[in-house]
Scaffold this motif. Structure first.
Motif, PDB file in Angstrom:
ATOM      1  N   ARG A 281       0.839  -1.210   0.000  1.00 29.72           N
ATOM      2  CA  ARG A 281       0.000   0.000   0.000  1.00 29.72           C
ATOM      3  C   ARG A 281       0.869   1.253   0.000  1.00 29.72           C
ATOM      4  N   GLU A 284       2.184   2.005  -3.360  1.00 29.96           N
ATOM      5  CA  GLU A 284       1.101   2.541  -4.190  1.00 29.96           C
ATOM      6  C   GLU A 284       0.743   3.982  -3.846  1.00 29.96           C
ATOM      7  N   LYS A 286      -0.470   4.914  -0.829  1.00 32.30           N
ATOM      8  CA  LYS A 286      -1.569   4.913   0.134  1.00 32.30           C
ATOM      9  C   LYS A 286      -1.026   4.884   1.559  1.00 32.30           C
ATOM     10  N   ASN A 291      -3.903  -5.040   5.062  1.00 32.15           N
ATOM     11  CA  ASN A 291      -5.200  -5.501   4.580  1.00 32.15           C
ATOM     12  C   ASN A 291      -5.537  -6.841   5.219  1.00 32.15           C
TER      13      ASN A 291
END
Length: 583
Positions: A281, A284, A286, A291
């Motif tokens: 993440r 990316e 984020k 998760n």
């Protein structure tokens, strides 16, 4: 053959002046020798260190003033005895591999770490660098996968998952593109294994990643490095650029038609980003939080595509396996944990440093043979393996082998390879409290069990350390530890109770002393500790008087501690050579 002076350039030795030593060698450079500023040579406790090749002479605690003497004596095949390593039994050791610290080590991941200049691809190539990649490119991807699977290589970053199985699942996917990621987000207190490899031999990591990408069919890779490792980032980028210029990275690798490239992503300093899904993440763009685990990265990882993620040490093993074969790799280690493991050996051990040993060596061999035993020869109490989420293993298990399954059975874990040694002056309640507090600060806060459960554990531990604990706190802590482990979202939360649970398992008597007797046997918990001076054993040397930072020791014929002024820092105890300070 030219003589080569290998000067350790890692942080420990650099802090004691190895950069200045290197500069002076260059200033006095002569035709008959060359100088390399290498990655970590391991023996941090006696740095700065220099190895002289091909003589294999090892010098320790070198200073700038020693450089000219070293050059002159080496030219005439003489030795400087004051710079040789002396064992506790007064034996002088000339050659590196004769020194007890190195004698039981087996170098695979670190085989080039102290031998090459990290910024020189030519140094790496001279030691058979990229031979594994060249061989892999003559094989089919499936043959490479079979060799990795046959080797039994298990991930060196945490749970020890089978590398071949992970790679095969991504290779089998029809989804494209595929990605390969190296996890260099090493955040454990006292851990520096991955940094030392990335910083000292970056091409070993790159070569392993390229082989992995060829095997699974990936064309893009990422190395995620924590932001606090600027030198590792710099050396990796130099390595990437050099590999690309030599045809080991890019559009047409070694004229085979295989295309693959690597980019560096710098972490933002969050410990939780070492967790796989949080790391992806973060790449990316984020928020770095984990998760749910019902979907594996091999199915839907980076940008929802099949992804292989392994840590630095795992990738650094791959070139050796391909070059020498799985059978050769399996000759090392144990049946269930083949190969070697890199550890950072720190804490109350004499020979602090970076080591690599075969799986299956015992804790005793590592701590007492390689590590030289406990500082000031105090009794060994425990060793924590696996970082802040690892467990604390007591003296009764010193003869246990170091492998994935044995450590798990003891309530600890391999983790990435941190190993913190503790002695009788370490309080196990405080150890549990310290690591719990660390994990509270590093938790992403996404799930309730980790976020709230660890806070409750910390409240109880602080109460016990303050002398306000209750007998029922033991059951509460055990119940909380079990709840957090079973209910947390990610691996960080599930392993966060390990320091608590393992200290309760092996050192519950120490918890009860805090609660029932209001006493800290280690003299660490200030509310439960009173330092006094035993007049029968005190020699009136004055060391405690000089060391006290608040003038809490009165000198009037005898030495006495003024309790109303004492801040219970323990400095008087630390400097007393006659065990006259009691608590």
């Amino acid at each position: 053959m030219k003589t080569t002076f290998l000067i350790c350039g890692d942080i420990g030795c650099s802090g004691y002046g190895s950069q200045e030593i290197y500069a002076k060698f260059l200033k006095h450079k002569e035709e008959w020798f060359e100088v390399r500023f290498t990655g970590c040579q391991g023996f941090c406790a006696v740095g700065p260190v220099i190895e002289i090749q091909p003589q294999h002479v090892f010098y320790q605690k070198v200073t700038v003033d020693d450089v000219e003497d070293i050059i002159t004596t080496t030219k005439h095949n003489w030795l400087i005895q004051r710079l040789l390593y002396t064992s506790p039994d007064s034996r002088l050791h000339v050659k590196t591999n004769d020194i007890p610290f190195y004698a039981q080590q087996k170098k695979v991941v670190l085989r080039t770490n102290g031998q090459v200049s990290p910024d020189s691809i030519d140094d790496y190539l001279a030691l058979e660098g990229y031979a594994g990649l060249k061989k892999a490119l003559t094989m089919t991807p499936s043959a490479v996968l079979d060799e990795i699977a046959k080797s039994g290589l298990r991930g060196r970053g945490g749970g020890g998952f089978a590398t071949g199985k992970k790679w095969q699942s991504v290779a089998n996917s029809r989804e494209t593109p595929k990605y390969i990621i190296c996890n260099g987000d090493e955040g454990d207190p006292g851990a520096f294994m991955d940094r030392s490899v990335m910083q000292g031999t970056p091409h070993a990591v790159l070569e392993g990643m390229i082989i992995g990408a060829y095997a699974i069919g990936a064309n893009q890779g990422y190395i995620y490095v924590r932001d606090e490792y600027p030198q590792a980032v710099q050396n990796l980028q130099i390595g990437i650029d050099a590999a690309r210029s030599r045809g080991f990275l890019g559009e047409n690798i070694l004229q085979t038609g295989f295309a693959f490239d690597i980019a560096i992503k710098r972490g933002a300093g969050a410990f939780v980003c070492g967790e796989s899904s949080a790391l992806m993440r973060s790449i990316e763009g984020k928020i770095g939080e984990p998760n749910e685990k019902y979907v594996h990265a091999s199915e839907r990882g980076l940008w929802g595509k099949p992804t292989v993620l392994n840590n630095v040490e795992t990738f650094a093993n791959v070139p050796y396996i391909i070059q020498h074969g799985a059978d050769e790799f399996k000759k090392m280690g144990t049946a269930g944990s083949p190969g070697t493991k890199v550890f950072s050996l720190v804490g109350k051990v004499k020979n602090v440093g970076l080591i690599e040993v075969e799986m299956g060596l015992t804790l005793r061999q590592i701590i007492f043979d390689i590590g030289g035993g406990i500082v000031k020869d105090r009794p060994f109490k425990a060793v924590q393996t696996g970082g802040p989420s690892g467990g604390c293993i007591p003296a009764e298990h010193l003869d246990s082998p170091i492998d994935f399954d044995s450590l798990t059975a003891l309530g600890s874990m391999m983790g990435s390879g941190g190993m913190i040694v503790m002695d009788e002056w370490d309080c196990m309640v405080e150890v549990a409290r310290y690591f719990t507090k660390f994990l509270i600060e590093e938790s992403c806060g996404k799930c309730v069990p980790c976020r709230e459960g660890l806070i409750q554990v910390n409240h109880i531990l602080e109460r016990i350390a303050a002398g306000k604990g209750k007998p029922e706190d033991i059951d509460r802590l055990q119940a909380l530890g079990e709840y957090i482990a079973n209910s947390s979202l990610c691996g960080l939360g599930k392993s966060a109770p390990n320091p608590l649970v393992s200290t309760l398992r092996y050192f519950q008597a120490e918890y009860l002393e805090h609660i029932e007797q209001k006493h800290c046997r280690a003299g660490v918990c200030k509310a439960l500790t009173t330092f006094t001076i035993n007049q029968d054993t005190c020699t009136r040397c004055g060391a405690c008087f000089k060391a006290c930072p608040v003038n809490a020791i009165a000198r009037n014929g005898t030495y006495q501690i003024l309790q109303e002024q004492c801040i219970k820092c323990g400095e008087c105890r630390a400097v007393c050579k006659f065990n006259a300070v009691k608590w």
